[in-house]
Design a protein around this motif. Structure first.
Motif, PDB file in Angstrom:
ATOM      1  N   ALA A  34       4.794 165.698 105.235  1.00 27.48           N
ATOM      2  CA  ALA A  34       5.859 166.463 104.570  1.00 27.48           C
ATOM      3  C   ALA A  34       5.529 168.104 105.302  1.00 27.48           C
ATOM      4  N   ALA A  36       6.632 172.146 105.491  1.00 28.74           N
ATOM      5  CA  ALA A  36       7.406 173.207 104.998  1.00 28.74           C
ATOM      6  C   ALA A  36       6.970 174.418 106.032  1.00 28.74           C
ATOM      7  N   LYS A  40      10.181 176.468 103.114  1.00 29.32           N
ATOM      8  CA  LYS A  40      11.459 175.831 103.503  1.00 29.32           C
ATOM      9  C   LYS A  40      11.031 174.534 104.131  1.00 29.32           C
ATOM     10  N   VAL A  41      11.502 173.307 103.550  1.00 33.71           N
ATOM     11  CA  VAL A  41      11.197 171.882 104.077  1.00 33.71           C
ATOM     12  C   VAL A  41      11.748 171.850 105.318  1.00 33.71           C
ATOM     13  N   VAL A  42      10.970 171.381 106.385  1.00 33.01           N
ATOM     14  CA  VAL A  42      11.563 171.056 107.849  1.00 33.01           C
ATOM     15  C   VAL A  42      11.589 169.417 107.797  1.00 33.01           C
ATOM     16  N   ARG A  43      12.833 169.079 108.257  1.00 34.36           N
ATOM     17  CA  ARG A  43      13.109 167.507 108.287  1.00 34.36           C
ATOM     18  C   ARG A  43      12.301 167.082 109.473  1.00 34.36           C
ATOM     19  N   LYS A  44      11.497 165.934 109.766  1.00 33.81           N
ATOM     20  CA  LYS A  44      10.984 165.504 110.782  1.00 33.81           C
ATOM     21  C   LYS A  44      11.727 165.333 112.152  1.00 33.81           C
ATOM     22  N   ALA A  45      13.235 165.077 112.086  1.00 29.95           N
ATOM     23  CA  ALA A  45      14.128 165.274 113.090  1.00 29.95           C
ATOM     24  C   ALA A  45      14.156 166.583 113.680  1.00 29.95           C
ATOM     25  N   GLU A  46      13.768 167.631 113.049  1.00 30.82           N
ATOM     26  CA  GLU A  46      13.891 169.198 113.335  1.00 30.82           C
ATOM     27  C   GLU A  46      12.430 169.575 113.922  1.00 30.82           C
ATOM     28  N   TRP A  47      11.390 168.809 113.595  1.00 35.44           N
ATOM     29  CA  TRP A  47       9.970 169.281 114.338  1.00 35.44           C
ATOM     30  C   TRP A  47      10.031 169.964 115.606  1.00 35.44           C
ATOM     31  N   THR A  50      12.297 173.330 115.979  1.00 40.99           N
ATOM     32  CA  THR A  50      12.026 174.367 114.863  1.00 40.99           C
ATOM     33  C   THR A  50      10.706 175.196 115.451  1.00 40.99           C
TER      34      THR A  50
END
Length: 67
Positions: A34, A36, A40-47, A50
């Motif tokens: 996981a 952040a 703010k949490v960053v979804r794996k699909a957005e790594w 981002t």
């Protein structure tokens, strides 16, 4: 660029850096994480998309099984 990964300074010569690149450069597993950025949490699909800014604080939590 300098960012902070789990409260430790991480520096690289790269002008741009993504969450995925920080994970790769630090040889972290990609399963069971996981992430952040600045609390703010960053979804794996957005790594991959981002991008980080100078001084960003990245928190990585690894899932652990057990009882």
């Amino acid at each position: 660029m300098t960012v902070y990964l789990n409260q430790k300074e991480f520096s690289t010569d790269a002008a741009r850096l993504t969450v995925a690149e920080v994970i790769s450069l630090n040889q972290l597993p990609t399963v069971g994480l996981a992430v952040a950025v600045n609390n703010k949490v960053v979804r794996k699909a957005e790594w991959q998309t981002t991008e980080l800014a100078e001084g960003d604080k990245i928190t990585v939590i690894t899932a652990v099984c057990g009882g």
